[in-house]
Design a protein around this motif. Sequence first.
Motif, mmCIF file in Angstrom:
data_model
loop_
_atom_site.group_PDB
_atom_site.id
_atom_site.type_symbol
_atom_site.label_atom_id
_atom_site.label_comp_id
_atom_site.label_asym_id
_atom_site.label_seq_id
_atom_site.Cartn_x
_atom_site.Cartn_y
_atom_site.Cartn_z
ATOM 1 N N ILE A 7 0.841 -1.087 -0.032
ATOM 2 C CA ILE A 7 0.071 -0.112 -0.089
ATOM 3 C C ILE A 7 0.816 1.419 0.013
ATOM 4 N N GLN A 8 1.990 1.259 0.893
ATOM 5 C CA GLN A 8 2.923 2.428 0.869
ATOM 6 C C GLN A 8 3.662 2.420 -0.553
ATOM 7 N N PHE A 9 3.944 1.458 -1.085
ATOM 8 C CA PHE A 9 4.575 1.520 -2.573
ATOM 9 C C PHE A 9 3.784 2.248 -3.449
ATOM 10 N N LEU A 10 2.431 1.660 -3.412
ATOM 11 C CA LEU A 10 1.483 2.269 -4.406
ATOM 12 C C LEU A 10 1.283 3.757 -4.115
ATOM 13 N N THR A 11 1.130 4.043 -2.797
ATOM 14 C CA THR A 11 0.986 5.415 -2.570
ATOM 15 C C THR A 11 2.259 6.509 -2.925
ATOM 16 N N HIS A 12 3.247 6.073 -2.995
ATOM 17 C CA HIS A 12 4.396 6.717 -3.296
ATOM 18 C C HIS A 12 4.435 6.551 -4.694
ATOM 19 N N PHE A 13 4.003 5.398 -5.428
ATOM 20 C CA PHE A 13 4.363 5.566 -6.862
ATOM 21 C C PHE A 13 3.011 6.493 -7.662
ATOM 22 N N HIS A 14 2.196 6.394 -6.920
ATOM 23 C CA HIS A 14 1.057 7.113 -7.745
ATOM 24 C C HIS A 14 0.854 8.673 -7.061
ATOM 25 N N GLY A 15 1.388 8.688 -5.803
ATOM 26 C CA GLY A 15 1.083 10.114 -5.150
ATOM 27 C C GLY A 15 2.050 11.141 -5.166
ATOM 28 N N ASP A 16 3.212 10.850 -4.444
ATOM 29 C CA ASP A 16 4.422 12.052 -4.621
ATOM 30 C C ASP A 16 5.415 11.343 -5.575
ATOM 31 N N ARG A 17 5.209 10.309 -6.238
ATOM 32 C CA ARG A 17 6.196 9.722 -6.934
ATOM 33 C C ARG A 17 7.659 9.571 -6.651
ATOM 34 N N PHE A 133 -0.460 13.682 -0.167
ATOM 35 C CA PHE A 133 -0.171 13.617 -1.382
ATOM 36 C C PHE A 133 -1.489 13.496 -2.115
ATOM 37 N N LEU A 134 -1.461 13.935 -3.513
ATOM 38 C CA LEU A 134 -2.396 13.985 -4.290
ATOM 39 C C LEU A 134 -2.354 12.424 -5.255
ATOM 40 N N TRP A 135 -3.408 11.745 -5.260
ATOM 41 C CA TRP A 135 -3.280 10.378 -6.027
ATOM 42 C C TRP A 135 -3.184 10.934 -7.326
ATOM 43 N N GLY A 136 -2.322 10.313 -8.383
ATOM 44 C CA GLY A 136 -2.333 10.417 -9.621
ATOM 45 C C GLY A 136 -1.644 11.723 -10.104
ATOM 46 N N LYS A 137 -1.088 12.527 -9.244
ATOM 47 C CA LYS A 137 -0.602 13.505 -9.719
ATOM 48 C C LYS A 137 0.796 13.565 -10.424
ATOM 49 N N GLU A 138 0.808 14.302 -11.481
ATOM 50 C CA GLU A 138 2.311 14.182 -12.262
ATOM 51 C C GLU A 138 3.625 14.409 -11.266
ATOM 52 N N SER A 139 4.546 13.740 -11.654
ATOM 53 C CA SER A 139 5.831 13.994 -10.857
ATOM 54 C C SER A 139 6.503 15.556 -11.102
ATOM 55 N N VAL A 144 14.517 18.973 -7.058
ATOM 56 C CA VAL A 144 15.666 18.160 -6.962
ATOM 57 C C VAL A 144 15.709 17.178 -5.739
ATOM 58 N N ASP A 145 15.060 17.439 -4.561
ATOM 59 C CA ASP A 145 15.131 16.631 -3.505
ATOM 60 C C ASP A 145 14.468 15.033 -3.854
ATOM 61 N N LEU A 146 13.329 15.252 -5.016
ATOM 62 C CA LEU A 146 12.953 14.080 -5.259
ATOM 63 C C LEU A 146 13.661 13.402 -6.544
ATOM 64 N N VAL A 147 14.193 14.424 -7.456
ATOM 65 C CA VAL A 147 14.686 13.640 -8.504
ATOM 66 C C VAL A 147 16.120 13.140 -8.232
ATOM 67 N N ASP A 148 16.911 13.720 -7.369
ATOM 68 C CA ASP A 148 18.259 13.343 -7.092
ATOM 69 C C ASP A 148 18.394 12.794 -5.677
ATOM 70 N N ARG A 149 17.367 12.251 -5.274
ATOM 71 C CA ARG A 149 17.334 11.799 -3.533
ATOM 72 C C ARG A 149 18.337 10.906 -3.522
ATOM 73 N N HIS A 150 18.913 10.080 -4.286
ATOM 74 C CA HIS A 150 20.072 8.984 -4.040
ATOM 75 C C HIS A 150 21.358 9.870 -3.663
ATOM 76 N N LYS A 151 21.483 11.127 -4.395
ATOM 77 C CA LYS A 151 22.691 11.857 -3.881
ATOM 78 C C LYS A 151 22.484 12.518 -2.678
ATOM 79 N N LEU A 152 21.191 12.825 -2.073
ATOM 80 C CA LEU A 152 20.991 13.433 -0.935
ATOM 81 C C LEU A 152 21.133 12.969 0.209
#
Length: 173
Positions: A7-17, A133-139, A144-152
């Motif tokens: 459920i958490q996976f799906l929430t992040h996948f479709h919510g905050d991306r 989060f808003l379900w289905g929102k575009e990324s 940068v905190d989201l796109v380059d998260r692995h660097k941060l």
Amino acid sequence: MYPIEYIQFLTHFHGDRDYFECHEILEEYWKKTDPGNKKSIWVGLIQLAVSCYHHRRGNYNGATRTLEKAIKILESKTVTVTSLGLNQQLLHELLMKQLSVIKGKEDYISINLPLSDPSLIERCKLFCEEQGFLWGKESDITNVDLVDRHKLRDRTEVIEERYRSLTMRKSSE
């Protein structure tokens, strides 16, 4: 009926991306429930999230490699995919289209997994709302905190563990 981690996976996948968080959540779950099984459904879903993460960052080679691995696993687990409330046929079509988009080096566009269980969708939407989060929102590709998260992220523990392992190997030689 569905693991909370899913459920958490799906929430992040479709919510905050937050595909990085998708990876983290399911990796921990996979290690608890099916450790070492590289053909686990959870590994396939992790790889799908990682592919989205790479694609969004313009890493087409990484996105292609991980999506091809995800497709191989997810197509071998048709019964499990269906039991997770996903439409197997639509998922296959979506992933093949996504692979074509990535191989064509087209810009990233958020995708939504074809969920077929209305109660799962409602549960995810509720969880999404609780998280703000808003379900289905575009990324937000400007975040940068989201796109380059692995660097941060803080990698102190990983670096310390590698150092400990290296020291132990050298001392046993």
